[in-house]
Enzyme design. Sequence first.
Site, PDB file in Angstrom:
ATOM      1  N   CYS A  38       0.997  -0.959   0.036  1.00 29.08           N
ATOM      2  CA  CYS A  38      -0.025  -0.021   0.065  1.00 29.08           C
ATOM      3  C   CYS A  38       0.870   1.216   0.001  1.00 29.08           C
ATOM      4  O   CYS A  38       1.985   1.266  -0.522  1.00 29.08           O
ATOM      5  CB  CYS A  38      -0.918   0.120   1.060  1.00 29.08           C
ATOM      6  SG  CYS A  38      -0.319  -0.504   2.801  1.00 29.08           S
ATOM      7  N   THR A  39       0.910   2.122   0.893  1.00 30.09           N
ATOM      8  CA  THR A  39       1.887   3.242   1.020  1.00 30.09           C
ATOM      9  C   THR A  39       2.968   2.854   1.879  1.00 30.09           C
ATOM     10  O   THR A  39       4.086   2.729   1.764  1.00 30.09           O
ATOM     11  CB  THR A  39       0.998   4.406   1.497  1.00 30.09           C
ATOM     12  OG1 THR A  39      -0.037   4.780   0.265  1.00 30.09           O
ATOM     13  CG2 THR A  39       2.145   5.729   1.523  1.00 30.09           C
ATOM     14  N   ALA A  40       2.352   2.759   3.200  1.00 37.92           N
ATOM     15  CA  ALA A  40       3.499   2.277   4.293  1.00 37.92           C
ATOM     16  C   ALA A  40       3.693   0.783   4.479  1.00 37.92           C
ATOM     17  O   ALA A  40       4.574   0.411   5.129  1.00 37.92           O
ATOM     18  CB  ALA A  40       3.023   3.035   5.652  1.00 37.92           C
ATOM     19  N   ARG A  44      -3.391  -1.837   4.888  1.00 38.05           N
ATOM     20  CA  ARG A  44      -3.953  -2.462   3.809  1.00 38.05           C
ATOM     21  C   ARG A  44      -3.199  -3.773   3.182  1.00 38.05           C
ATOM     22  O   ARG A  44      -3.430  -4.862   2.922  1.00 38.05           O
ATOM     23  CB  ARG A  44      -4.315  -1.429   2.662  1.00 38.05           C
ATOM     24  CG  ARG A  44      -5.116  -0.352   2.986  1.00 38.05           C
ATOM     25  CD  ARG A  44      -5.429   0.721   1.864  1.00 38.05           C
ATOM     26  NE  ARG A  44      -4.028   1.557   1.808  1.00 38.05           N
ATOM     27  CZ  ARG A  44      -3.667   2.322   0.879  1.00 38.05           C
ATOM     28  NH1 ARG A  44      -4.515   2.791  -0.123  1.00 38.05           N
ATOM     29  NH2 ARG A  44      -2.495   3.290   1.232  1.00 38.05           N
ATOM     30  N   ASN A  93     -16.915   9.547  19.440  1.00 41.37           N
ATOM     31  CA  ASN A  93     -17.976   9.238  18.569  1.00 41.37           C
ATOM     32  C   ASN A  93     -18.954   8.553  19.235  1.00 41.37           C
ATOM     33  O   ASN A  93     -18.852   7.803  20.058  1.00 41.37           O
ATOM     34  CB  ASN A  93     -17.354   8.667  17.449  1.00 41.37           C
ATOM     35  CG  ASN A  93     -16.030   9.243  16.644  1.00 41.37           C
ATOM     36  OD1 ASN A  93     -16.376  10.602  16.717  1.00 41.37           O
ATOM     37  ND2 ASN A  93     -15.099   8.644  16.329  1.00 41.37           N
TER      38      ASN A  93
END
Length: 334
Positions: free
Chosen positions: A157-159, A163, A291
């Site tokens: 993924c990116t890092a 994912r 939340n």
Amino acid sequence: RLQGFFVAGPALVSLVARRPRIAAMADDKAKSDAYTEEMKAKMGSSLTYRHEDGINYAPPLHRIVVGSCLQRAEDVDTLKKEGVGIVFCLQQDSDLEHFSIDIAAIQKRAEEVGISHVRNPIRDFDPLSLRRHLPEAVRRLAAEMASRPDDIAYIHCTAGLGRAPGVALAYWFWVQGMCLDGVYAELFKIRRCHPQLGMIRAATCDILEGGEGSLIPTRLSIKRPDAKAVQIAGLDIGWHNKVSLEKDASTGEFFIVRSLPPGKYQYKFIVDDAWMPNMDLPTVDDNGNINNVADVVPEPGSPEAERRDRLMAEKGRPTDEELRQIRVHLGVPA
């Protein structure tokens, strides 16, 4: 000096030549810092990502390497030397743009050296997106790996911390029939990562229940008689989208009935543009953000409820028949 001009020596010439690269590294560091802060805030992780340090990855595990994104065409050659024959990219276009990655150059080099480059984008920092897209990602990964049985697959993924390990773990869980907790422990030993195991389990239930399972009508509300408009964000639509609530004029209550697949959902109300939770409903402290949380569950005692309780539990595994169904769904030999 010559006629008022300074004649630069080799050291100064070298420094001037390096200035663009130094500036680029500083820019990458700033982007890495921003990315890391967002990762910590949205994923509850203490891990960091340093794009300026270049590509990083774990040793191969069960024919898969989990790592960070390819940044340059030269990274393809590095992976080729590691025996990689498949690059499975989970980045969206926005991920590539954030770090100014030239994906066309990477794809071109992959084709030149005989590496299959596959893109299967999944939204970053979005567990529900991972849940929804995991089956298709694993289906494509399994097909690629079956077509190149002697090659290693590089999933990124990116890092390479969320994912990518999530897709690898889902592949091992569904296609190889491994224990999810056990293979995650193996992976963690060689790469500290923060995949969403709960989303892999939820996606398992979704496959067995035909999509995202039986949708359950869920009523959410907040009483604000003087408000002009109330919206809701989170749930199954993500934090970037909003849905308007209806108002019951007789009670001053704003409400929505939304059909949701089983699972836990965080959400928040937006009352006349002000974000707030309803403190009369269940809440959760998500890294300092309060939340609301909705726990959507199948009807108690139903077959769906029994299966979900079993599979969502630690060390929960599909039965042999369930595993066969999952493999049929993925298009791999049962």
